[in-house]
Design an enzyme around this catalytic site. Structure first.
Site, PDB file in Angstrom:
ATOM      1  CE  LYS A  23      -3.918  10.117  18.625  1.00  0.00           C
ATOM      2  NZ  LYS A  23      -3.429  10.847  17.445  1.00  0.00           N
ATOM      3  N   GLY A  71      -2.546  12.186   5.953  1.00  0.00           N
ATOM      4  CA  GLY A  71      -3.687  11.398   6.459  1.00  0.00           C
ATOM      5  C   GLY A  71      -4.986  12.044   5.997  1.00  0.00           C
ATOM      6  CG  LEU A 106      -7.091  10.022   0.936  1.00  0.00           C
ATOM      7  CD1 LEU A 106      -6.805   8.822   0.034  1.00  0.00           C
ATOM      8  CD2 LEU A 106      -7.882  11.080   0.170  1.00  0.00           C
ATOM      9  N   GLY A 107      -8.758  10.362   5.504  1.00  0.00           N
ATOM     10  CA  GLY A 107      -9.481   9.792   6.637  1.00  0.00           C
ATOM     11  C   GLY A 107     -10.695  10.614   7.021  1.00  0.00           C
ATOM     12  CD  GLN A 108     -14.834  10.444  11.702  1.00  0.00           C
ATOM     13  OE1 GLN A 108     -14.004  10.029  12.524  1.00  0.00           O
ATOM     14  NE2 GLN A 108     -16.082  10.661  12.013  1.00  0.00           N
ATOM     15  CB  ILE A 163      -0.234   5.621   3.158  1.00  0.00           C
ATOM     16  CG1 ILE A 163       0.874   4.640   2.782  1.00  0.00           C
ATOM     17  CG2 ILE A 163      -1.484   4.900   3.642  1.00  0.00           C
ATOM     18  CD1 ILE A 163       1.520   3.980   3.977  1.00  0.00           C
ATOM     19  NE  ARG A 164      -6.843   5.292   2.881  1.00  0.00           N
ATOM     20  CZ  ARG A 164      -8.107   5.665   3.077  1.00  0.00           C
ATOM     21  NH1 ARG A 164      -9.056   5.222   2.297  1.00  0.00           N
ATOM     22  NH2 ARG A 164      -8.398   6.516   4.042  1.00  0.00           N
ATOM     23  CE1 TYR A 223      -5.803   7.092  18.386  1.00  0.00           C
ATOM     24  CE2 TYR A 223      -7.380   7.185  20.187  1.00  0.00           C
ATOM     25  CZ  TYR A 223      -6.875   7.699  19.010  1.00  0.00           C
ATOM     26  OH  TYR A 223      -7.450   8.827  18.451  1.00  0.00           O
TER      27      TYR A 223
HETATM   28  P1  NAD Z   1      -8.732   7.830   9.987  1.00  0.00           P
HETATM   29  O1  NAD Z   1      -8.303   6.467  10.350  1.00  0.00           O
HETATM   30  O2  NAD Z   1     -10.097   8.035   9.425  1.00  0.00           O
HETATM   31  O3  NAD Z   1      -7.695   8.467   8.970  1.00  0.00           O
HETATM   32  C1  NAD Z   1      -6.310   8.314   9.092  1.00  0.00           C
HETATM   33  C2  NAD Z   1      -5.716   8.463   7.718  1.00  0.00           C
HETATM   34  O4  NAD Z   1      -4.304   8.297   7.842  1.00  0.00           O
HETATM   35  C3  NAD Z   1      -6.211   7.415   6.726  1.00  0.00           C
HETATM   36  O5  NAD Z   1      -6.680   8.028   5.542  1.00  0.00           O
HETATM   37  C4  NAD Z   1      -4.980   6.553   6.446  1.00  0.00           C
HETATM   38  O6  NAD Z   1      -4.911   6.062   5.117  1.00  0.00           O
HETATM   39  C5  NAD Z   1      -3.868   7.552   6.731  1.00  0.00           C
HETATM   40  N1  NAD Z   1      -2.607   6.899   7.058  1.00  0.00           N
HETATM   41  C6  NAD Z   1      -2.394   5.819   7.840  1.00  0.00           C
HETATM   42  N2  NAD Z   1      -1.086   5.507   7.873  1.00  0.00           N
HETATM   43  C7  NAD Z   1      -0.460   6.418   7.097  1.00  0.00           C
HETATM   44  C8  NAD Z   1       0.886   6.634   6.738  1.00  0.00           C
HETATM   45  N3  NAD Z   1       1.866   5.829   7.175  1.00  0.00           N
HETATM   46  N4  NAD Z   1       1.183   7.666   5.926  1.00  0.00           N
HETATM   47  C9  NAD Z   1       0.204   8.492   5.458  1.00  0.00           C
HETATM   48  N5  NAD Z   1      -1.097   8.341   5.777  1.00  0.00           N
HETATM   49  C10 NAD Z   1      -1.427   7.309   6.580  1.00  0.00           C
HETATM   50  O7  NAD Z   1      -8.534   8.743  11.298  1.00  0.00           O
HETATM   51  P2  NAD Z   1      -9.281  10.114  11.660  1.00  0.00           P
HETATM   52  O8  NAD Z   1     -10.515   9.783  12.399  1.00  0.00           O
HETATM   53  O9  NAD Z   1      -9.338  11.001  10.494  1.00  0.00           O
HETATM   54  O10 NAD Z   1      -8.252  10.688  12.737  1.00  0.00           O
HETATM   55  C11 NAD Z   1      -7.204  11.545  12.378  1.00  0.00           C
HETATM   56  C12 NAD Z   1      -6.422  11.880  13.625  1.00  0.00           C
HETATM   57  O11 NAD Z   1      -7.279  12.449  14.606  1.00  0.00           O
HETATM   58  C13 NAD Z   1      -5.737  10.694  14.291  1.00  0.00           C
HETATM   59  O12 NAD Z   1      -4.522  11.107  14.845  1.00  0.00           O
HETATM   60  C14 NAD Z   1      -6.704  10.329  15.391  1.00  0.00           C
HETATM   61  O13 NAD Z   1      -6.047   9.688  16.451  1.00  0.00           O
HETATM   62  C15 NAD Z   1      -7.207  11.692  15.813  1.00  0.00           C
HETATM   63  N6  NAD Z   1      -8.504  11.634  16.470  1.00  0.00           N
HETATM   64  C16 NAD Z   1      -9.616  11.248  15.783  1.00  0.00           C
HETATM   65  C17 NAD Z   1     -10.830  11.185  16.454  1.00  0.00           C
HETATM   66  C18 NAD Z   1     -12.086  10.789  15.739  1.00  0.00           C
HETATM   67  O14 NAD Z   1     -13.127  10.639  16.398  1.00  0.00           O
HETATM   68  N7  NAD Z   1     -12.076  10.612  14.433  1.00  0.00           N
HETATM   69  C19 NAD Z   1     -10.898  11.510  17.813  1.00  0.00           C
HETATM   70  C20 NAD Z   1      -9.732  11.839  18.478  1.00  0.00           C
HETATM   71  C21 NAD Z   1      -8.529  11.927  17.799  1.00  0.00           C
HETATM   72  C1  AKB Z   2     -11.533   6.528  18.853  1.00  0.00           C
HETATM   73  O1  AKB Z   2     -12.641   6.112  19.246  1.00  0.00           O
HETATM   74  O2  AKB Z   2     -10.499   5.845  18.824  1.00  0.00           O
HETATM   75  C2  AKB Z   2     -11.447   7.971  18.454  1.00  0.00           C
HETATM   76  C3  AKB Z   2     -10.979   8.811  19.592  1.00  0.00           C
HETATM   77  C4  AKB Z   2     -11.951   9.294  20.586  1.00  0.00           C
HETATM   78  O3  AKB Z   2      -9.812   9.079  19.712  1.00  0.00           O
HETATM   79  N1  AKB Z   2     -12.719   8.393  17.945  1.00  0.00           N
END
Ligand code: NAD
Ligand code: AKB
Length: 331
Positions: free
Chosen positions: A150, A14, A16-18, A41-42, A146
């Site tokens: 979790k 994962g 490439l995500g945030q 996955i991308r 969600y």
């Molecule tokens: P995001 O959506 O920006 O990134 C998720 C990444 O996972 C994406 O790049 C997507 O392409 C990849 N992905 C999705 N399905 C996939 C698969 N089957 N195989 C491989 N890759 C796959 O999310 P994020 O904000 O980077 O969050 C990452 C984690 O942190 C998550 O578990 C999220 O629940 C948790 N989280 C994030 C926040 C936040 O504010 N960003 C807060 C609390 C928890």
């Molecule tokens: C969302 O808003 O879904 C995330 C989180 C707090 O888990 N940023």
């Protein structure tokens, strides 16, 4: 640096995500580019700075094979569907969030990999949880798919540690604010979107209403917490479900006021949508004393410090000129 400095590599799923965008960058600076494999996955990004794998977190065999082939000692599994996007397709969110975690737990259990990071969220709390200073252990009745995923994930992490000795570590992140990666469909995304609009000289229409106070954190703090939890000796990790973590709390009008102080022409209006109900079910502030006591967590950024740094960083790299975030979300 504990087992993080041993031979072998780190796998970030994962990536490439945030969070992944910042985490991979930080891990590569710390351990070396060739030691950190980014996977998603991308397809690989055009300007990657290290090894990249296209990997579906739902494919358990592929995850195990990647670990064996690249001698992975630590997995960070960030693949998930976030709160707002999850409500649009609950079955898909449940499948991705649960199966990707189970695959990583099983991979660490059955391969040479030694450690797993899996992020939880403040979304594990629900409308019946205490709203302020929400404790580490309390009533948890989440009402989003969600949050339910979790909460179930946390239970599985603790189960795998107790039953199989899997060294899994987790943080309940608050809403994260970053300049490198864009948010991927959460309820707290407004706190990133707002900066891009402000710097483009556009007004911002906030999808949460005045007074919606939520726990938030600047990404450098989240990355610091993640790496420090993962490098801590196992004896210090007393909680194998997930740790509460707190940085700051604010409502939309408070972050707006901070940005307006620096960009006086910026305007914001409010048009709450379905995300308001999700936000209303979450805490306003978090008690993270367990993380502070167990492994020495201490945040660095307050709201004003974060706003100054976000604006500086976005101006430096021109990221605010990228296409509107809404486009990404509607894909
Ligand atoms: P995001 O959506 O920006 O990134 C998720 C990444 O996972 C994406 O790049 C997507 O392409 C990849 N992905 C999705 N399905 C996939 C698969 N089957 N195989 C491989 N890759 C796959 O999310 P994020 O904000 O980077 O969050 C990452 C984690 O942190 C998550 O578990 C999220 O629940 C948790 N989280 C994030 C926040 C936040 O504010 N960003 C807060 C609390 C928890
Ligand atoms: C969302 O808003 O879904 C995330 C989180 C707090 O888990 N940023």
């Amino acid at each position: 640096m504990d087992n993080q400095s041993s031979t072998g590599t780190i796998l970030v799923i994962g990536a490439l995500g945030q969070i992944g965008s910042d985490l991979v960058h930080a891990l590569r600076l710390r351990y070396g580019s060739d030691k950190v494999i980014a996977a998603d996955i991308r397809p690989a990004p055009a300007h990657g700075s290290g090894p990249y794998l296209m990997l579906d977190a739902l494919d358990r065999e592929a995850q195990m094979e990647a670990v064996r082939q690249h001698k992975v000692h630590t997995i960070y599994n960030l693949a998930a569907i976030l709160s707002a996007k999850g409500e649009q397709d609950p079955q898909m969110a449940w499948k991705i969030n649960m199966e990707s975690l189970m695959n990583s737990l099983e991979t660490v259990r059955h391969t040479e990999a030694q450690r797993l990071f899996w992020p939880s969220s403040i979304a594990v709390f629900g409308p019946t949880s205490p709203k302020e200073n929400t404790p580490q252990r309390t009533v948890m009745e989440p009402n989003t798919v969600y949050g339910i995923s979790k909460q179930a994930g946390e239970r599985w992490c603790e189960y795998y540690f107790e039953k199989y000795g899997v060294d899994v570590r987790s943080i309940r992140y608050p809403g994260l604010i970053s300049y490198r990666g864009k948010p991927g469909g959460g309820t707290t995304d407004y706190a990133v979107d707002i900066f891009h609009h402000a710097l483009r000289g556009e007004a911002y229409r906030c999808f949460l209403q005045v007074g919606t106070r939520l726990p938030m954190m600047y990404m450098p703090d989240a990355i610091k917490a993640t790496i420090s939890l993962m490098e801590a000796p196992g004896t210090l990790i007393k909680n194998r479900s997930s740790y509460n973590l707190s940085g700051m709390s604010f409502a939309p009008e408070e972050i707006y006021a901070e940005i307006k102080r620096l960009l006086p022409d910026f305007e914001m209006t409010y048009l709450p949508d379905f995300r308001q109900k999700i936000a209303d079910s979450w805490p306003g502030s978090i008690d993270d004393s367990a993380a502070r006591e167990d492994w020495g967590w201490q945040e660095s950024y307050s709201l004003p410090e974060m706003v100054v740094d976000m604006l500086d960083q976005l101006k430096q790299n021109g990221a605010y000129l990228a296409p509107a975030l809404e486009e990404k979300r509607s894909r």
